[in-house]
Design a protein around this motif. Structure first.
Motif, PDB file in Angstrom:
ATOM      1  N   MET A   1       0.879  -1.102   0.014  1.00 58.18           N
ATOM      2  CA  MET A   1       0.176   0.159  -0.134  1.00 58.18           C
ATOM      3  C   MET A   1       0.848   1.323   0.071  1.00 58.18           C
ATOM      4  O   MET A   1       0.295   2.395   0.164  1.00 58.18           O
ATOM      5  N   GLY A   2       2.295   1.012  -0.044  1.00 55.86           N
ATOM      6  CA  GLY A   2       2.989   2.198  -0.058  1.00 55.86           C
ATOM      7  C   GLY A   2       3.347   2.821   1.271  1.00 55.86           C
ATOM      8  O   GLY A   2       3.944   3.997   1.331  1.00 55.86           O
TER       9      GLY A   2
ATOM     10  N   LEU B   1       0.886  10.024   4.110  1.00 59.56           N
ATOM     11  CA  LEU B   1       0.172   9.115   3.105  1.00 59.56           C
ATOM     12  C   LEU B   1      -1.115   9.826   2.712  1.00 59.56           C
ATOM     13  O   LEU B   1      -1.891  10.649   3.354  1.00 59.56           O
TER      14      LEU B   1
ATOM     15  N   TRP C   1      -6.196   7.723   0.239  1.00 57.72           N
ATOM     16  CA  TRP C   1      -6.719   6.385  -0.233  1.00 57.72           C
ATOM     17  C   TRP C   1      -5.748   5.244   0.591  1.00 57.72           C
ATOM     18  O   TRP C   1      -6.114   4.247   0.839  1.00 57.72           O
ATOM     19  N   LYS C   2      -4.593   5.663   0.472  1.00 58.54           N
ATOM     20  CA  LYS C   2      -3.477   4.848   1.230  1.00 58.54           C
ATOM     21  C   LYS C   2      -3.727   4.474   2.760  1.00 58.54           C
ATOM     22  O   LYS C   2      -3.509   3.564   3.089  1.00 58.54           O
TER      23      LYS C   2
ATOM     24  N   THR D   1      -4.433   1.083   4.742  1.00 61.61           N
ATOM     25  CA  THR D   1      -3.947   0.415   5.849  1.00 61.61           C
ATOM     26  C   THR D   1      -5.021   0.305   6.913  1.00 61.61           C
ATOM     27  O   THR D   1      -4.731  -0.570   7.642  1.00 61.61           O
TER      28      THR D   1
END
Length: 529
Positions: free
Chosen positions: A133-134, A330, A333-334, A338
């Motif tokens: 998810m970055g 973040l 959306w990220k 999470t």
């Protein structure tokens, strides 16, 4: 030590008084609203406090023109030193000991083994899915800590819907597992801080398990010892001759002393004060005057109730903490990704141990007794037990602050993200899952079915059974060997009931004459411990 730290300066002379006054006022308002909603079992005190906290945070955010959503900063040390002890002690003091120890093995399976299973799944899942998810930057110790943080449950919502008289087994399992689960999560979290996670191997894992067993056992022994010492002091000196206030004071201070001693010795204060509460309610409570007995139960319950409400009120206010949201880098959306990952792992981790461990618990019940045994866990009850542990609460918040902040403050974007993650997950699981708890239980266990599920089947003992575990010097060796074999046979056939029964005989003969409490002459299943 300051009780809370102010987030913004509101005058040099009133930097602490003003925010505390406001917080206490909101807390009183929360109690009033909770009283008005008492008949509505869809909304309990936890949900009420969180919602009021969110509304209050929104008002503060508007008044401060988007600068702050709360005027107090939570300190995890305050939680562990001041707020948590009365909550856990009251849980031990009010627990129905007969049901708790009848289902002790199942409770320990869920509360200890279950935490390890859940923590392993959450740790491995987050370490695998977060980078996708970055979300990067967490260390190996952080991931293991996340497993312990989100393995801690909050069963308040479910317990407020369950009725102990209608579903004694289910209530005992949910309540007992909730307390043991919290203690295990904290012990595991503290054990993780002492080892080198970056070099995790079989030797390190064995060392971790050894530290856990040491902390668990020594904390329990300390709590039992403190409870017995308090009982002996009250029985011997009889404080009630002069003042019932001293009786209450010695019980409160000795309980708190047990918790602080555990923390001083780097043990688990939760386990210590929980078992101290059990021992005090079993012995010390019978050594005080009638007025003190009534007072102690109400005072301990009040302290626990206020502490829980204050914690959830803060969680609601902290959900809109603009400072932490600004630090987090973040995208929305990220962040949602999470949150979703954590909730998903909580669902999977919970299911991974509830259903298999329930099957193991049922397997050890004697085959011919399965249809009537009150200890059997049906599939519908397993679903409720699974659902009961999905809510996350105060312990998760405190552990997250302990891992990712310093005195409630962090400037690291990664750590700030984990704090907001924990707050939102606690908020979401408590409100959403809490609202759905009542319809789920009503659907799975209708009132008539819940009442009919209470079984009165208990093991039958004869008067001769009383002497079975006691070897007599007046009897022949052959007779003593025969008695020992019969005792072993009883233990194998009905281990929990047999142990409980023989414990009661030992308790009546040796423990109660020294530490206090009425004796019980009836067979197991009476109104004993």
């Amino acid at each position: 030590m300051e009780f809370f730290e102010t987030v913004k300066n509101i005058g040099s002379d009133h930097a602490l008084v003003v925010p505390l006054t406001f917080f206490v006022a909101v807390l009183c308002f929360c109690l009033v609203i909770g009283h008005l909603l008492e008949e509505n079992r869809w909304v309990n005190e936890s949900i009420t406090a969180i919602i009021i906290g969110v509304v209050t945070g929104t008002i503060i955010l508007v008044c401060s023109k988007g600068k702050n959503s709360h005027i107090l900063t939570f300190n995890e040390e305050v939680f562990f030193i001041y707020l948590l002890p009365p909550i856990i002690f009251n849980a031990g003091f009010q627990v129905k000991k007969k049901q708790f120890f009848h289902n002790f093995l199942t409770i320990m399976l869920f509360g200890v083994i279950g935490v390890f299973i859940s923590a392993s799944i959450i740790t491995a899942g987050s370490q695998w899915l977060f980078p996708k998810m970055g979300f990067h930057g967490l260390s190996a110790r952080d991931y293991v800590a996340i497993g312990a943080i989100f393995s801690s449950t909050d069963t308040v919502c479910t317990l407020q819907v369950l009725h102990q008289e209608e579903t004694p087994l289910l209530y005992s399992l949910v309540f007992g597992e909730g307390v043991v689960n919290d203690a295990t999560s904290v012990v595991l979290f503290n054990a993780v801080q002492k080892i080198d996670i970056s070099r995790l191997n079989s030797k390190t894992a064995l060392h971790l398990f050894g530290d856990f067993c040491y902390l668990f056992s020594t904390s329990t022994v300390l709590g039992v010892t403190t409870g017995l010492l308090t009982s002996y002091i009250l029985k011997t000196l009889y404080f009630g001759r002069h003042s019932s206030v001293r009786e209450l004071a010695i019980m409160v201070l000795m309980a708190y002393l047990s918790y602080m001693l555990a923390e001083l010795l780097e043990l688990s204060g939760i386990l210590t004060v929980f078992f101290c509460g059990i021992i005090m309610s079993h012995y010390a409570w019978h050594n005080v005057t009638d007025s003190s007995r009534i007072t102690t139960r109400h005072v301990f319950a009040m302290m626990s109730f206020v502490a829980e409400t204050a914690i959830f009120l803060y969680v609601g206010m902290d959900a809109l903490d603009i400072e932490k949201w600004k630090i987090t880098k973040l995208s929305l959306w990220k962040l949602l990704g999470t949150y979703t990952i954590i909730v998903f792992l909580v669902l999977v981790g919970r299911a991974a141990f509830v259903f298999p461990l329930s099957a193991i618990s049922n397997y050890f019940i004697k085959r011919e007794d399965r249809s009537s045994s009150p200890s059997m866990i049906s599939f519908k009850q397993q679903i409720i037990i699974w659902w009961a542990g999905l809510m996350r609460g105060a312990v998760s918040i405190a552990l997250a602050f302990k891992q990712f902040t310093y005195s409630g403050v962090t400037v690291d974007p990664i750590h700030a993200t984990m704090i907001t993650n924990t707050t939102i997950v606690v908020l979401f699981t408590t409100v959403v899952f809490g609202f759905l708890t009542k319809p789920l239980i009503s659907c799975l266990l209708p009132p008539n079915q819940a009442s009919s599920s209470v079984s009165n089947s208990r093991p039958k003992f004869t008067e001769e059974d009383i002497t079975l575990p006691l070897l007599s010097m007046e009897e022949s060796a052959a007779t003593n060997v025969l008695r020992a074999k019969d005792s072993l046979s009883m233990l194998i056939e009905r281990p929990v009931y047999t142990i409980h029964y023989f414990w009661r005989k030992f308790d009546d003969s040796y423990m109660r004459p020294i530490f206090g409490g009425p004796r019980h002459n009836q067979p197991p299943g009476g109104s004993g411990c």
